[in-house]
Design an enzyme around this catalytic site. Sequence first.
Site, PDB file in Angstrom:
ATOM      1  N   LYS A 185      62.358  15.841  16.040  1.00 43.60           N
ATOM      2  CA  LYS A 185      63.660  15.437  16.578  1.00 43.60           C
ATOM      3  C   LYS A 185      64.486  14.884  15.418  1.00 43.60           C
ATOM      4  CE  LYS A 185      67.019  13.099  18.535  1.00 43.60           C
ATOM      5  NZ  LYS A 185      68.041  12.445  17.678  1.00 43.60           N
ATOM      6  N   GLU A 260      58.907   4.243   8.636  1.00 47.45           N
ATOM      7  CA  GLU A 260      59.591   4.015   7.352  1.00 47.45           C
ATOM      8  C   GLU A 260      60.999   3.592   7.702  1.00 47.45           C
ATOM      9  OE1 GLU A 260      61.980   4.180   4.679  1.00 47.45           O
ATOM     10  OE2 GLU A 260      61.609   6.295   4.206  1.00 47.45           O
ATOM     11  N   CYS A 294      67.610   4.571   2.032  1.00 53.13           N
ATOM     12  CA  CYS A 294      66.911   3.390   2.552  1.00 53.13           C
ATOM     13  C   CYS A 294      66.331   2.537   1.429  1.00 53.13           C
ATOM     14  CB  CYS A 294      65.810   3.807   3.514  1.00 53.13           C
ATOM     15  SG  CYS A 294      64.652   5.008   2.833  1.00 53.13           S
ATOM     16  N   GLU A 393      71.206  -4.473   5.351  1.00 57.10           N
ATOM     17  CA  GLU A 393      71.328  -3.137   4.781  1.00 57.10           C
ATOM     18  C   GLU A 393      72.691  -2.540   5.139  1.00 57.10           C
ATOM     19  OE1 GLU A 393      68.506   0.755   4.403  1.00 57.10           O
ATOM     20  OE2 GLU A 393      68.764  -0.062   6.425  1.00 57.10           O
TER      21      GLU A 393
END
Length: 503
Positions: A185, A260, A294, A393
Amino acid sequence: MDIPIPTRQLFINGDWKSPILNKRIPIINPSTQHIIGDIPAATKEDVDAAVAAAKTALSRNKGADWASASGAVRARYLRAIAAKVIEKKTVLAKLEAVDCGKPLDEAAWDIDDVAGCFEFYADLAEKLDAKQKAPVSLPMDTFKSYVLREPIGVVGLITPWNYPLLMATWKVAPALAAGCAAILKPSELASLTCLELGEICKEVDLPPGVLNILTGLGHEAGAPLASHPDVDKIAFTGSSATGSKIMTAAAQLVKPVSLELGGKSPLIVFEDVDLDKAAEWAIFGCFWTNGQICSATSRLIVHESIATELLNRMVKWIKNIKISDPLEEGCRLGPVVSEGQYEKILKFISNAKSEGATILTGGSRPEHLKKGFFVEPTIITDVTTSMQIWKEEVFGPVLCVKTFSTEEEAIDLANDTIYGLGAAVISNDLERCERITKAFKAGIVWINCSQPCFTQAPWGGIKRSGFGRELGEWGLDNYLSVKQVTQYISEEPWGWYQPPAKL
């Protein structure tokens, strides 16, 4: 620029299937803001169909199922996929550029890595055969024991939009090499190349149901996949908030997950460095892939004695970065993926300014670009550790800066985060680099560089950056279950029970 976009359906059981509810999602080119096509939107009903196909792929009779196939057989399919990826490299790279805004040459590098990843796991699939029935040394010679490494089963793979096909491959290649059947997905913000992977699977005659690809919204397709009782494991790359929801769903069924997640990685630069090299790595480590990484080293921690000189050099270089449509030659910074992401990044910058930070360079839309979700590469100074820009972030081309005077202070600043994905140090003193490496609380450390990633080495984080490791042999282990087999081999009775003497 826009390019022709293939019209695809969901890829289920080796063929293209229309979504049961016939829903579709528009594709918006982030450079032009034009709708350039659409993708199918899967729902729970489509998830059920894909999971059923994957189960069937693992349960065919007479040992013909994917799980029972030898590693050598699976390797042939993986190598065939790799060859097709290279054959279609130009088209795939252009699709990624218009889908997520990645500069074309960077997208092309990613496609090379996709092929390399399939090749790597083809090699490991072959080696897996030789590892079966690995003997275990026992203290008793009346027993023998060995280990089987078996596929976990049906796995759900949920992937992000910043490296659309590459992040998918990091999961698909080892899952298939292990003998699992998978439901992929991808993010609804960048699904085009993942759908093309379905076409490649058809072209190489991958057995039906081994890989199924469902595009769609997270709450309509990702959530039912994560909570499906017949999915044996979920592997997810994305935000920490979504990762937490996936863990919650999986916990109800005691289902294994590997995650992750986000990051706020530090880059420490000491006073003994070559300033040109340090400046390039600092820029690359935060602004590569339009800052949508990331592991981006988005917190620059620089020794106070060189901070002004280093930052002046970086600002000068940044102003010469070509920001453009990613299909234009020489583009180094394209748009961020969507309007929502664009607005979120500008809000981070605005908040930093209102909290007292200084926008040293950038901070807005480039003047020469009137359309598209473009954000200038931005450096923010006068940052405190209590500011949002230091703690959260951004996932965009935004670098915040603090200075330090001692090694201990630098380490404290580096570890001042809830995340633990990557960390980097630049210094000519290699003994100091080794000390810093051990002190970093992170899953990945770079010395005198930032961001290089190799298929052969483990990738993953600690703390709120998730757990589990992708890539290398560790990536294959994500999709294998270890079974102990112990056999009694003595001809003598065990002796625990003494039957009564016969009368």
